[in-house]
Enzyme design. Sequence first.
Site, short mmCIF file in Angstrom:
data_model
loop_
_atom_site.label_atom_id
_atom_site.label_comp_id
_atom_site.label_asym_id
_atom_site.label_seq_id
_atom_site.Cartn_x
_atom_site.Cartn_y
_atom_site.Cartn_z
N ASN A 115 35.95 29.55 43.44
CA ASN A 115 36.51 30.02 42.18
C ASN A 115 38.02 30.22 42.30
O ASN A 115 38.82 29.46 41.76
CB ASN A 115 35.80 31.30 41.73
N THR A 116 38.41 31.26 43.05
CA THR A 116 39.83 31.64 43.12
C THR A 116 40.74 30.49 43.53
O THR A 116 41.79 30.28 42.92
CB THR A 116 40.01 32.81 44.10
N LYS A 154 22.43 34.92 40.05
CA LYS A 154 23.15 35.13 41.30
C LYS A 154 23.23 36.63 41.50
O LYS A 154 23.86 37.34 40.72
CB LYS A 154 24.55 34.52 41.26
N ALA A 161 32.46 32.71 48.75
CA ALA A 161 33.56 33.66 48.99
C ALA A 161 34.42 33.27 50.19
O ALA A 161 33.92 32.90 51.25
CB ALA A 161 33.04 35.08 49.19
N GLY A 162 35.73 33.33 49.97
CA GLY A 162 36.69 33.07 51.04
C GLY A 162 37.16 31.63 51.14
O GLY A 162 38.11 31.34 51.88
N GLY A 191 37.88 36.14 47.21
CA GLY A 191 39.26 35.96 46.77
C GLY A 191 40.31 36.00 47.86
O GLY A 191 41.50 35.91 47.58
#
EC number: 2.8.1.10
Length: 255
Positions: free
Chosen positions: A204-205, A95, A182-183, A156
């Site tokens: 993830n977050t 990645k 992301a986001g 995040g």
Amino acid sequence: MLKIADTTFHSRLFTGTGKFANANLMTQAIAASGSQLVTMAMKRIDLQSGNDAILAPLQKLGVKLLPNTSGAKTAEEALFAARLAREALATNWIKLEIHPDVKYLLPDPIETLKGAEMLVKDGFVVLPYCSADPVLCKRLEEVGCAAVMPLGAPIGSNQGLLTRDFLQIIIEQAQVPVVIDAGIGAPSHALEALELGADAVLVNTAIAVARNPVKMAQAFRIAIEAGELSYQAGRASPKQHAVASSPLTDFLRVL
């Protein structure tokens, strides 16, 4: 099913490994999510140890590992990290992440395209994290990336699909899988991404910092399945006016 390069995935939910309270919680959440592709930063792995706290549990889970180049600020640094990952983990999947801006972590489009070209030529299966720029995504596809990973919002931030209109263009034009990265801060965001036509999302977050990461992982798993079904079913188009579900036409004709 989703195919990227030479690998087929049953789950369209990809997950990360950062921000979890401990390795045990991380593995429980990943297992609950049903994810088959897990990304991790090479900078966080202890390659000198035979029992790294992140790597060893993931290998036991049997998921496909996607090392990333997070921390790299140039294409050359990303290539170095990718080669290190290939040597250490015996994988040519990478990645590509190049985000020198430490405040917003936005990807550098120039270095990302340059790095993608270098990595593809070096034999890597490249999945680049990039801005939601339709032109850039097409260029990344043209240089040989196996998929593109445009952001929904800053890493995040949990803000969802702030780039929705551009993501739609990217999805319409892409000839390779589109993974929203992301986001994504809630299961509803993931569902929206799949309804939009995205092939997968990376989360993830939102899972790692939830009060109960395992339950949140389960929620994302269900949302992904619902989003995929909704897209396949073909949702009704929104209208600016009311449309009766039971028209009176035939009833009035009888009268």
